[in-house]
Enzyme design. Structure first.
Site, PDB file in Angstrom:
ATOM      1  N   ASP A 179     -42.838 -42.556 -43.611  1.00 40.91           N
ATOM      2  CA  ASP A 179     -42.021 -41.486 -44.438  1.00 40.91           C
ATOM      3  C   ASP A 179     -41.030 -42.025 -44.542  1.00 40.91           C
ATOM      4  O   ASP A 179     -40.218 -42.074 -45.722  1.00 40.91           O
ATOM      5  CB  ASP A 179     -42.020 -40.086 -43.914  1.00 40.91           C
ATOM      6  CG  ASP A 179     -43.497 -39.395 -43.761  1.00 40.91           C
ATOM      7  OD1 ASP A 179     -43.727 -39.352 -45.038  1.00 40.91           O
ATOM      8  OD2 ASP A 179     -44.043 -39.074 -42.914  1.00 40.91           O
ATOM      9  N   THR A 180     -40.162 -42.327 -43.587  1.00 41.62           N
ATOM     10  CA  THR A 180     -38.534 -42.615 -43.716  1.00 41.62           C
ATOM     11  C   THR A 180     -38.449 -43.840 -44.442  1.00 41.62           C
ATOM     12  O   THR A 180     -37.305 -44.043 -45.299  1.00 41.62           O
ATOM     13  CB  THR A 180     -37.992 -42.711 -42.379  1.00 41.62           C
ATOM     14  OG1 THR A 180     -38.553 -43.429 -41.446  1.00 41.62           O
ATOM     15  CG2 THR A 180     -37.864 -41.280 -41.858  1.00 41.62           C
TER      16      THR A 180
END
Length: 409
Positions: A179-180
């Site tokens: 995600d990041t």
């Protein structure tokens, strides 16, 4: 002249995201001064309901994960399934520089507010999407409609197949890197497209796939197969081709050492009191040390086990690449993170004392980013955002009564 406004001050970004990848992308822009408006459904981003929650927090407007990736934003809650709700969004788009969303492919198109509709009313709009397998702009994936979470991106993007103690036990990295990392690429792509729009007046669609983002950072996986036809395999905490480069047992815990090059390796052996390892033929150069890395690790660990972590810190720190394995408690106590402002206090609704969240890693000398506000309650800034559009209280109250808006109490 140093300014506290942030380098992206003056930009308006609409954040129609949820979970982690999209909110993190938008937050990176907000940290550096962009006016980011988080547009949520009346139920809110489901990450609000995820912990951790402080024991004293009985209100539970949102948990620690939501706070971590939604600071510096204003929040409005709209029912986008209604005609009036979609009209509000279109009015906001007219004033926006960018819009970020991470719904599954086709969701906004089915609501009648997809990119083609939005760019028709604002040709300079930068429209960023973050999906598991991307959109059509970068090439239509056969997995386009598959849902994805962090573990899916790490599994398919190459990380899990090369991470873990052995091939039978693949592992993801502990944080939500799928995600990041895609959020970071989303922020980079958005800024690139915003620069182009500033120069030309023409916006564009920025297409980010979570699995692509992980693959882009899978350099050992790609290079080993491309150059040697070999699929990278898990080697614990090491990196293929580098040794010593691993974790080692101390007498009271675990440490990390990376000293693969000759000068580093020789100094390490001298400091640990095992200069005889320098003379062993199988450790004579970098390739040989990698060829025999398991035996090398065992030889070194016989010495590291003789010392406490603190003794090793005093012996090795600043001389060879070395670190103890930090826990959350260690990080919160460490002087480096304090000096660099990497743990910042923010107010948290329902809590008597502030809570710490991660700081801003991009340090700019003239236009530093800043954490100005906590994450918003659901619909906290609905009234103010609509006032910015020129709407009066009567109109806002009418929409609230019809269940089209949510206004935080």
């Amino acid at each position: 002249m140093r300014t506290q406004q942030g380098a992206l001050s003056g930009l308006k970004i609409l954040d129609l995201t949820h979970s982690l990848a999209g909110p993190f992308c938008a937050q990176l822009l907000a940290d550096h001064g962009a006016d980011v408006i988080k547009v949520e459904s009346l139920d809110g981003d489901f990450f609000r309901k995820n912990g951790p929650f402080a024991p004293e927090d009985q209100e539970r407007h949102f948990g620690g994960l939501f706070q971590t990736c939604n600071r510096n934003k204003r929040g409005i809650a709209i029912d986008l399934k209604t005609t009036e709700g979609k009209y509000i969004l279109l009015e906001l788009v007219k004033q926006a520089d960018g819009l970020i969303e991470n719904f599954r492919s086709g969701v906004l198109e089915r609501l009648g507010i997809g990119y083609d509709v939005l760019k028709a009313i604002n040709p300079r709009l930068v429209y960023t999407t973050i999906r598991g397998f991307g959109d059509d702009v970068g090439g239509e994936s056969p997995y386009k409609h598959w849902p994805a979470f962090d573990i899916v991106a790490q599994a398919m993007g190459g990380w899990m197949g090369a991470t873990g103690p052995d091939a039978d036990h693949p592992m993801k990295v502990g944080a939500g890197a799928g995600d990041t990392i895609s959020g970071m690429f989303g922020a980079i792509g958005t800024v690139i497209a915003l620069y182009h729009a500033k120069n030309t007046g023409v916006g564009q669609h920025v297409d980010i796939a979570m699995v692509d983002s992980i693959l882009a950072l899978s350099e050992t996986v790609v290079s080993q197969y491309s150059y040697r036809g070999v699929s990278a395999r898990p080697v614990g905490n090491g990196i293929p081709g580098l040794a010593p480069f691993d974790t080692f047992q101390a007498s009271d815990g675990v440490i990390a050492i990376a000293a693969p090059h000759n000068p580093q390796f020789h100094l390490l052996c001298q400091l640990l009191g095992c200069p005889e390892l320098i003379e062993k033929p199988e450790y004579a150069n970098e390739q040989l040390r990698w060829d025999h890395y398991q035996q090398l690790n065992a030889d070194l660990e016989r010495y590291t086990r003789q010392y406490t972590k603190q003794a090793l810190i005093e012996m090795l720190s600043g001389r060879v690449p070395f670190s103890p394995i930090f826990t959350g408690e260690d990080i919160f106590k460490d002087a480096h993170f304090a000096a660099r402002g990497m743990l910042q206090e923010v107010e948290h609704p329902g809590c008597a004392t502030p809570k710490k969240i991660t700081g801003i890693p991009v340090k700019l000398s003239e236009t530093p980013g800043s954490i100005r506000t906590r994450a918003p309650k659901l619909g906290e800034h609905t009234v103010g955002i609509l006032h910015d559009l020129g709407w009066d209280d009567a109109k806002i109250q009418e929409l609230q009564a019809k269940g089209i808006l949510k206004i935080a109490s």
